[in-house]
Design a protein around this motif. Structure first.
Motif, PDB file in Angstrom:
ATOM      1  N   ARG A  82       0.834  -1.202   0.000  1.00 40.24           N
ATOM      2  CA  ARG A  82       0.000   0.000   0.000  1.00 40.24           C
ATOM      3  C   ARG A  82       0.866   1.248   0.000  1.00 40.24           C
ATOM      4  O   ARG A  82       1.971   1.242   0.516  1.00 40.24           O
ATOM      5  N   LYS A  83       0.319   2.305  -0.548  1.00 36.19           N
ATOM      6  CA  LYS A  83       1.001   3.579  -0.564  1.00 36.19           C
ATOM      7  C   LYS A  83       0.980   4.158   0.849  1.00 36.19           C
ATOM      8  O   LYS A  83      -0.017   4.049   1.559  1.00 36.19           O
ATOM      9  N   ALA A  84       2.075   4.766   1.280  1.00 38.46           N
ATOM     10  CA  ALA A  84       2.142   5.349   2.619  1.00 38.46           C
ATOM     11  C   ALA A  84       1.150   6.505   2.741  1.00 38.46           C
ATOM     12  O   ALA A  84       0.948   7.279   1.797  1.00 38.46           O
ATOM     13  N   GLN A  85       0.516   6.599   3.895  1.00 40.76           N
ATOM     14  CA  GLN A  85      -0.454   7.658   4.131  1.00 40.76           C
ATOM     15  C   GLN A  85       0.241   9.006   4.280  1.00 40.76           C
ATOM     16  O   GLN A  85       1.353   9.083   4.803  1.00 40.76           O
ATOM     17  N   ALA A  86      -0.436  10.035   3.853  1.00 40.05           N
ATOM     18  CA  ALA A  86       0.100  11.391   3.978  1.00 40.05           C
ATOM     19  C   ALA A  86       0.059  11.820   5.439  1.00 40.05           C
ATOM     20  O   ALA A  86      -0.609  11.214   6.271  1.00 40.05           O
TER      21      ALA A  86
END
Length: 148
Positions: A82-86
């Motif tokens: 998953r893409k890292a959360q902002a």
């Protein structure tokens, strides 16, 4: 013509098939591995269209496109995870030190012959002690709920 063309090396293909055969892997990771294997346009790869992959893996065509893009731009590892959360949109009002001061204050005897501290009184006292410039009773409630 696809903008992001997936061409897997033999090592990447072995890694992805091994991931599928492992058995205990996150469903999203398995789906992304299957997408990459079906989208492989290298020699011997199936090179399926996004619509066909989406139907086979039971995801949207947008997901297939995003996995392709992440693979081309960042590699296999990025495409599988998953893409890292902002960062959060706002800073925390009470950091760890301020929370500690709040708990210490809440454990101290209440002022003015009161029987207990109210949330509003705690919030006002934190401002009076210059722990924070401003804080709401709701913020105090959330911290107290978390710690008590």
């Amino acid at each position: 013509m696809k903008k992001y063309v997936v061409t897997l090396t033999a090592d990447e293909r072995v890694e992805l098939t091994g991931l599928l055969a492992a058995g205990r892997t996150a469903a999203q990771k398995v789906a992304h591995a299957r997408i990459l294997l079906k989208a492989d346009a290298a020699d011997g790869g199936p090179g399926w269209t996004d619509d066909r992959i989406a139907e086979a893996v039971e995801v949207s065509t947008d997901t297939v496109g995003r996995v392709r893009q992440r693979f081309v731009e960042s590699g296999v590892a990025a495409a599988l995870t998953r893409k890292a959360q902002a960062k959060p949109s706002r800073e925390r009002v009470l950091d760890g030190a301020a929370e500690a001061r709040l708990i210490t204050l809440a454990c101290s005897p209440p002022p003015d012959e009161r029987t207990r501290w109210t949330l509003r009184m705690l919030a006002d006292k934190l401002v009076e002690l210059e722990v924070v410039p401003a804080v709401s009773a709701e913020t105090v409630r959330r911290v107290m709920k978390k710690t008590w």
